[in-house]
Structure formats: structure tokens, C-alpha cells
Enzyme design. Structure first.
Site, short mmCIF file in Angstrom:
data_model
loop_
_atom_site.label_atom_id
_atom_site.label_comp_id
_atom_site.label_asym_id
_atom_site.label_seq_id
_atom_site.Cartn_x
_atom_site.Cartn_y
_atom_site.Cartn_z
CE1 TYR A 72 49.80 34.99 35.88
CE2 TYR A 72 49.45 34.39 38.18
CZ TYR A 72 49.39 35.31 37.16
OH TYR A 72 48.92 36.57 37.42
CD GLU A 119 50.14 38.04 40.13
OE1 GLU A 119 49.26 37.24 39.73
OE2 GLU A 119 50.28 39.18 39.66
CG ASP A 166 46.29 35.47 33.94
OD1 ASP A 166 46.37 35.75 32.71
OD2 ASP A 166 45.93 36.31 34.79
#
Length: 387
Positions: free
Chosen positions: A145, A62, A163
Site C-alpha cells: 500500500y 501515509e 487500503d
């Protein structure tokens, strides 16, 4: 501004909340969840970070995927996991190797924050990534996020992971017409995800929203005829899917002219410089370079004078072998690179004080350089065939 937005207050407040609530009421949530997850489980891409739900691997992927395309990330992720297969391996790694592993991905503060946070996990949480929103959000570099992605994908917690892909998808599904460039808009989308997310399979749900945005519900003209949740899409029903999401703000960039040089000595070694430990591209290596503050002095003469002032040594530049632009979010480096050589040696004390090194071609490959200087080196090798 799109016609359907005229007269609508997109600044937030009760009107936005009321409209979101109405849009959510128009969705059959269970049917939406099933359609979305069934599509994802059948069509998802085979990506290396999906091989298991190890929170460390999810975390690394990520962070890498922020502002970077999936196809670009794959080889970097594979190499990173090969070099640092476990959280403890990464926590114990030295910064030089970490920067080399990250070289080319850019945004180096991401990996520094990740390293700092991973060391904290090792020391404070016995190498187990926290599974609560409160604890994981305290880690350096872990924003809403990233926290939501780790908690939902690795731990199965029904937390939103919003996102750009998710905002684009839900802006169309629910006709959310707030400006996605404004940070406060994220709260609207987090509220929408919380209302829609599958509590039985939050991992697949969040990944499916991201995947849908990457493959089907793309910027500009989405592939609506292939969309597994087309029947739930309120923008498609109204024929306004191409007008969403709304993104009004755009940062202006400034041009920064730079003159750089690949300098070689009689031992076929190349001079490199380590950047400051603070600021842009901290601690990365580069070829000597200077920002041009004048348009009157020729570039070659400006570099030679600046080098003499910096290192008390004369340098002679010959031909310029490449010109390139390197774009950051806030500025553009416009680089003109020369080859050259030193007329006298740099004193050892200056070399140490100014973070300079002479390295061979083979040794140079071991140091982490920003992309712009990787391009300079590649062009140099192609131009001079390493004479």
C-alpha cells in the site's frame, strides 16, 4: 453471512477471477475514471500533505494515516514537518526527538521503520526516494500500500494503493465478495485497481478512491445519493451496497490488569522508567507499573512488593486516582494508577541499570510517553493540582 453470498465460494480461485473479470467488463472505465477524478478535483479536502507532491511528505503522511483518523493526523503531520522539514533532517534526527514527535499516534514501530528507511534513502539513493516498485518495496516498513501510494501520488505511476477505504469502495462498485480481513484478498483488489486506474492521472485516481471511501462510501450505510460514481456501482444497482464489504474474521483481545504509580520525591521530582528497546512501545517512557499476576493480593500491596523486588527500595502507595482501559489490537490494558512516594532512595547503580530517572514536572514534558501514561499524568495533575 449475507443472503446474496450463500452458496458462493469466497475462498478464491478461478470462480473469483471469472466474476471479477465480468464485473470489470460491466464498467465503462473511461467514464468511471472521469466521474471519479472530476469529483475529487472539485471536492477534495484541503489537507497539508496535499500542498505538493514531495515524496517525503507523501511518505510521512501515509505512514501516519495507517490505523489513524485524518483529523487526528493533521496536527501531528504539521508538527513533524516543522521539526523535520526535509528527508535529510529526519534521517539525522535522534530517536528521542522522533518518538516525542510521534507521541500519541501509537504504533511506534511505524516511525522507527520510517526512520530506518529514510536513513537508507539518504545513504543509498542520495536522499531521493526511489521511484520504482522494486527499489521502494525493499525499504523497511514499506509494504504494497505505502509503495503504491508514494509511486502513484508523488511520481504519477499507475500503481495500486489498496487500503481499507479502497477495498470498501471497490467491493461495492464491482461486487467483490471476498473476505477483506484475509490478507490474500488484497491481490484481488490490486488487480481491480490495475484494470481501472487512470494512466493519465493515477495520482488523482488513487486519492479519489480513498477520499470517496472516507467521505461518501462509508462503512455501514453509504451516502449513495451523493456518490459521483453511483451509476457505475453494481452493488447499488442490486440493492446490496450495505452488505459489502465482507469482513468475517475478528481478532480476540485479552485483558491485562496493570497497577501503576506516580511516585514523587522530596525534591518534587517524578520517577519514570524507559521501556525495553524491543517489543511493545519500545524505548518509550512510562511511570512504574506491573502486570497483576494474582487476584488474591491487593493491588497496592502487589505493587509495593514488586517494586521492592525490582529496585531494592521500599515504596508506599496512598490513594488510587484513576482507572482506565487502553485498547491495543490484541490486548486491553486495564490500569489502576496510584500516587505514592519512596521510603528510601534508589541506589544510583540501580537507577542506571534499570533505566530509571527522576525528572521535574517541566522535564517530564520532554519525554515521549505512550497514550495510556499520558492519560495517567493528565489525571494526576487534575486530581492533585500539582501540589
Amino acid at each position: 453471512m449475507p443472503n446474496f453470498l450463500k452458496g458462493f465460494n469466497i475462498c478464491g480461485g478461478k470462480k473469483v477471477n471469472d466474476k471479477l473479470e465480468q464485473s470489470l467488463l460491466n464498467i465503462d472505465k473511461e467514464s468511471f475514471q472521469n466521474d471519479l477524478i472530476d469529483w475529487f478535483e472539485a471536492e477534495q479536502r484541503n489537507l497539508p500533505w496535499r500542498e505538493n507532491k514531495d515524496p517525503y511528505r507523501v511518505w510521512v503522511s501515509e505512514i501516519m494515516l495507517q490505523q489513524t483518523r485524518v483529523d487526528t493526523v493533521i496536527p501531528y503531520f504539521n508538527r513533524f514537518i516543522e521539526w523535520f522539514p526535509t528527508l535529510d533532517d529526519f534521517a539525522e534526527a535522534d530517536e528521542e526527538k522522533i518518538l516525542k514527535a510521534w507521541e500519541g499516534l501509537g504504533y511506534y514501530s511505524r516511525v522507527r521503520n520510517l526512520h530506518s528507511a529514510v536513513k537508507e534513502v539518504k545513504e543509498t539513493y542520495n536522499s531521493v526516494v526511489p521511484d520504482s516498485p522494486e527499489e521502494i518495496s525493499k525499504l523497511k516498513g514499506v509494504g504494497p500500500y505505502t509503495a503504491g501510494a508514494i509511486l502513484s501520488i508523488a511520481y504519477g505511476k499507475p500503481e495500486p494503493a489498496v487500503d481499507g477505504n479502497v477495498m470498501r469502495v471497490l467491493s461495492r462498485i464491482l461486487v467483490i465478495d471476498e473476505d477483506i480481513a484475509k490478507p490474500k484478498t488484497r491481490k484481488t483488489f490490486e488487480k481491480a485497481v490495475r484494470a481501472l486506474i487512470s494512466h493519465e492521472n493515477p495520482s488523482a485516481f488513487n486519492q479519489a478512491l480513498m477520499e470517496l471511501g472516507a467521505l461518501i462510501c462509508t462503512p455501514g450505510k453509504p451516502a449513495c445519493l451523493l456518490c459521483p460514481v453511483q451509476k457505475h456501482c453494481q452493488a447499488f444497482a442490486a440493492g446490496i451496497q450495505t452488505e459489502l464489504p465482507v469482513k468475517i474474521q475478528k481478532k480476540k483481545t485479552r485483558d491485562v490488569p496493570i497497577v501503576a504509580a506516580v511516585l514523587k520525591n522530596e525534591r518534587d521530582e517524578f520517577l519514570i522508567h524507559k521501556r525495553s528497546s524491543e517489543g511493545l512501545l519500545a524505548n518509550l517512557w512510562e511511570f512504574p507499573n506491573y502486570e497483576m499476576h494474582t487476584s488474591i493480593q491487593p493491588k497496592r500491596a502487589f505493587f509495593e512488593a514488586s517494586f521492592l523486588e525490582s529496585y531494592r527500595t521500599d515504596v508506599k502507595l496512598s490513594d488510587s486516582f484513576t482507572m482506565l482501559d487502553h485498547v491495543f489490537s490484541h490486548l486491553v490494558w486495564k490500569i489502576d494508577a496510584y500516587r505514592g512516594s519512596l521510603l528510601t532512595d534508589i541506589e544510583e547503580s540501580v537507577m542506571k541499570e534499570q533505566n530509571l530517572k527522576w525528572v521535574s514536572k517541566e522535564e517530564l514534558e520532554q519525554y515521549a510517553f505512550p497514550v495510556s501514561h499520558q492519560k495517567i499524568w493528565k489525571s494526576y495533575q487534575q486530581t492533585y493540582v500539582m501540589d
